[in-house]
Design a protein around this motif. Structure first.
Motif, mmCIF file in Angstrom:
data_model
loop_
_atom_site.group_PDB
_atom_site.id
_atom_site.type_symbol
_atom_site.label_atom_id
_atom_site.label_comp_id
_atom_site.label_asym_id
_atom_site.label_seq_id
_atom_site.Cartn_x
_atom_site.Cartn_y
_atom_site.Cartn_z
ATOM 1 N N LYS A 57 2.906 -5.432 -6.083
ATOM 2 C CA LYS A 57 2.823 -4.028 -6.504
ATOM 3 C C LYS A 57 2.433 -3.096 -5.360
ATOM 4 O O LYS A 57 2.738 -1.902 -5.379
ATOM 5 N N ASP A 58 1.742 -3.633 -4.358
ATOM 6 C CA ASP A 58 1.219 -2.799 -3.272
ATOM 7 C C ASP A 58 1.931 -3.083 -1.954
ATOM 8 O O ASP A 58 1.311 -3.438 -0.954
ATOM 9 N N ARG A 91 3.733 -2.767 1.615
ATOM 10 C CA ARG A 91 3.376 -2.000 2.807
ATOM 11 C C ARG A 91 4.399 -0.912 3.089
ATOM 12 O O ARG A 91 5.528 -0.950 2.597
ATOM 13 N N ASN A 113 4.862 2.059 2.233
ATOM 14 C CA ASN A 113 5.369 2.908 1.145
ATOM 15 C C ASN A 113 6.769 2.519 0.692
ATOM 16 O O ASN A 113 7.558 3.371 0.250
ATOM 17 N N ASN A 118 9.051 -0.035 -4.844
ATOM 18 C CA ASN A 118 8.877 -1.301 -5.546
ATOM 19 C C ASN A 118 10.131 -1.724 -6.305
ATOM 20 O O ASN A 118 10.532 -2.891 -6.266
ATOM 21 N N GLN A 152 2.043 -7.889 1.344
ATOM 22 C CA GLN A 152 0.678 -8.005 1.852
ATOM 23 C C GLN A 152 0.400 -9.493 2.141
ATOM 24 O O GLN A 152 0.900 -10.371 1.447
#
Length: 217
Positions: free
Chosen positions: A84-85, A87, A89, A92, A214
């Motif tokens: 979900k996070d 790198r 920007n 998703n 990540q």
């Protein structure tokens, strides 16, 4: 070979695959193949379409993989959705579609320059001397770049081709495989991009959204 013969060869290569199914990577591959035929010998002109688009064996250190890597799993070709996070920007939805439900298509050329990647990469390079790229699904390391060149050379080559472009020595082969048609994937089934060799050897044109994970702790 005359200019007319060269054009006919290129046209023949392009008509083998329907235009609606030609991805950004495969179109570049067709162009590279046709260009190399123009510069080659008379014998090369007799190569069949099967040889032009069939299975290949890439030389070491490239590690070849089996088609079964991309078999259907719990989430497309992978067991899990993308993180979900991501790198830089990275989007998703785009990442999940390209990584897990796709074998041929790519983020649009130059997408990586529309993210925060370039600025963030320069900062990371200044601090560490290299950037590690992680699988957007699993967080495993896939590429460490630049190696054997500086960051500006890496960015220049990537810019000229439209996608982050890695070389053999920048690939973490423990976690990356190249299939016989040039598709480059993670060992866990993440679609990464394609191998489009040039005069410098194997060149892996990779979607930034596929390597924006990540680090897995």
């Amino acid at each position: 070979m005359t200019s007319r013969q060269s054009l006919l060869l290129l046209a023949s290569a392009l008509t083998i695959v329907p235009q609606t199914s030609v991805s950004a990577f495969s179109a570049a591959r067709i162009t590279n193949i046709a260009s190399s035929r123009v510069a080659s010998s008379v014998t090369t002109r007799n190569i069949s379409a099967l040889n032009m688009f069939g299975k290949k064996q890439y030389a070491a250190p490239c590690v070849m993989g089996e088609e079964s890597i991309m078999d259907k799993k719990a989430h497309g070709s992978s067991e899990t959705p993308v993180q979900k996070d991501l790198r830089w920007n990275c989007d998703n939805d785009t990442a999940d579609r390209i990584c897990n439900f796709n074998r041929h298509y790519a983020e649009h050329a130059g997408y990586w320059t529309s993210t925060s990647f370039v600025d963030d990469a320069r900062a990371e390079y200044a601090e560490k001397g290299e950037i590690t790229f992680y699988d957007s699904n699993t967080g495993k390391p896939l590429y460490v770049a630049p190696k054997g060149r500086d960051l500006e050379s890496f960015l220049k080559e990537s810019g000229s081709h439209g996608w982050p472009s890695f070389r053999d020595e920048e690939t973490v082969w423990e976690n990356v495989r190249c299939l016989s048609d040039g598709e480059t994937v993670s060992v866990d089934g993440t679609h990464l991009g394609h191998n489009l060799p040039d005069g410098g050897g194997n060149r892996y044109c990779i979607n930034l959204v596929s390597v924006a994970g990540q680090k897995k702790e």
